[in-house]
Design a protein around this motif. Structure first.
Motif, PDB file in Angstrom:
ATOM      1  N   ASP A  68       0.691  -1.175  -0.021  1.00  0.00           N
ATOM      2  CA  ASP A  68      -0.069   0.016  -0.006  1.00  0.00           C
ATOM      3  C   ASP A  68       0.936   1.298  -0.014  1.00  0.00           C
ATOM      4  N   GLN A  69       2.058   1.228  -0.289  1.00  0.00           N
ATOM      5  CA  GLN A  69       3.089   2.292  -0.205  1.00  0.00           C
ATOM      6  C   GLN A  69       3.125   2.903  -1.437  1.00  0.00           C
ATOM      7  N   PHE A 120      -1.903   8.539   5.866  1.00  0.00           N
ATOM      8  CA  PHE A 120      -2.811   7.657   5.101  1.00  0.00           C
ATOM      9  C   PHE A 120      -3.924   8.072   4.500  1.00  0.00           C
ATOM     10  N   ALA A 121      -4.235   7.663   3.552  1.00  0.00           N
ATOM     11  CA  ALA A 121      -5.317   8.262   2.689  1.00  0.00           C
ATOM     12  C   ALA A 121      -6.243   7.193   2.008  1.00  0.00           C
ATOM     13  N   PRO A 124     -10.998   4.831  -3.256  1.00  0.00           N
ATOM     14  CA  PRO A 124     -12.348   4.171  -3.325  1.00  0.00           C
ATOM     15  C   PRO A 124     -12.048   2.634  -4.139  1.00  0.00           C
ATOM     16  N   ASP A 125     -11.009   2.652  -4.730  1.00  0.00           N
ATOM     17  CA  ASP A 125     -10.663   1.150  -5.655  1.00  0.00           C
ATOM     18  C   ASP A 125      -9.894   0.271  -5.116  1.00  0.00           C
ATOM     19  N   HIS A 126      -9.332   0.637  -3.971  1.00  0.00           N
ATOM     20  CA  HIS A 126      -8.076   0.020  -3.020  1.00  0.00           C
ATOM     21  C   HIS A 126      -8.455  -0.431  -1.753  1.00  0.00           C
ATOM     22  N   GLN A 131      -0.410   4.336   1.774  1.00  0.00           N
ATOM     23  CA  GLN A 131       0.608   4.950   2.595  1.00  0.00           C
ATOM     24  C   GLN A 131       1.606   5.969   2.125  1.00  0.00           C
ATOM     25  N   PHE A 132       1.703   7.032   2.674  1.00  0.00           N
ATOM     26  CA  PHE A 132       2.575   7.922   2.167  1.00  0.00           C
ATOM     27  C   PHE A 132       3.665   8.107   3.223  1.00  0.00           C
ATOM     28  N   GLU A 133       4.892   7.337   2.986  1.00  0.00           N
ATOM     29  CA  GLU A 133       6.062   7.568   4.045  1.00  0.00           C
ATOM     30  C   GLU A 133       6.579   9.051   3.761  1.00  0.00           C
TER      31      GLU A 133
END
Length: 166
Positions: A68-69, A120-121, A124-126, A131-133
């Motif tokens: 998810d990164q 984190f955001a 709709p399709d995931h 995750q934004f490090e």
């Protein structure tokens, strides 16, 4: 499209890690084949099993950690976002017509109690949060600041800095 978030080199690092794990796996198979080919060297069996097990564990960790990164986030003038994620077979691009939602700041506690800040955001399709490090030296782009003002403000407050008012 304007790039508002990017981790430079993430795609290359992940791909190199994958290649190393494949080589370790093949080396382990080679050790087992060598051990069963005549000499019956028990150390070769042990090394082969250890290499194969380590490669499988490493692959599992690589896929889990990078699932998810976000490597890059681009925003269009009309508000559409395109989030790019690394996958073993290439990249996955997730487009959201109305942008991402549910932005929040989060701190993961890693090995040896290392704190890693993330945004984190929801997409709709995931199925999982994106995750934004963030690193301590991360410079927040104004476009990301507009997408997630509260989460970015919380991150900047946690590191003791904020963007000066203009």
């Amino acid at each position: 499209m304007t790039t508002v978030f990017e981790i430079r080199g993430l795609m290359i690092r992940q791909t190199v890690s994958l290649v190393v794990l494949v080589v370790v796996f093949l080396w382990g198979i080679g050790e087992i084949v060598r051990a069963s080919g005549g000499g019956g060297d028990s150390w070769a069996y042990l090394f082969g099993i250890a290499f194969i097990g380590g490669a499988i564990y490493g692959l599992r960790q690589l896929l889990t950690d990078s699932r998810d990164q976000i490597a890059r986030l681009e925003v269009a003038d009309d508000g559409r976002t395109i989030a790019t994620l690394w996958r073993p077979t290439g990249t996955l691009k997730l487009e959201a017509r109305n942008g991402l939602t549910g932005w929040r700041y989060y701190v993961k506690i890693g090995p040896r109690s290392i704190k890693r800040p993330y945004l984190f955001a929801e997409h709709p399709d995931h199925p999982n949060p994106l995750q934004f490090e963030l690193r301590q030296d991360t410079v927040i782009h104004d476009g990301l600041r507009e997408l997630a003002p509260e989460a970015v403000a919380e991150f900047e407050a946690s590191r003791g800095s904020s963007k000066p008012a203009s």
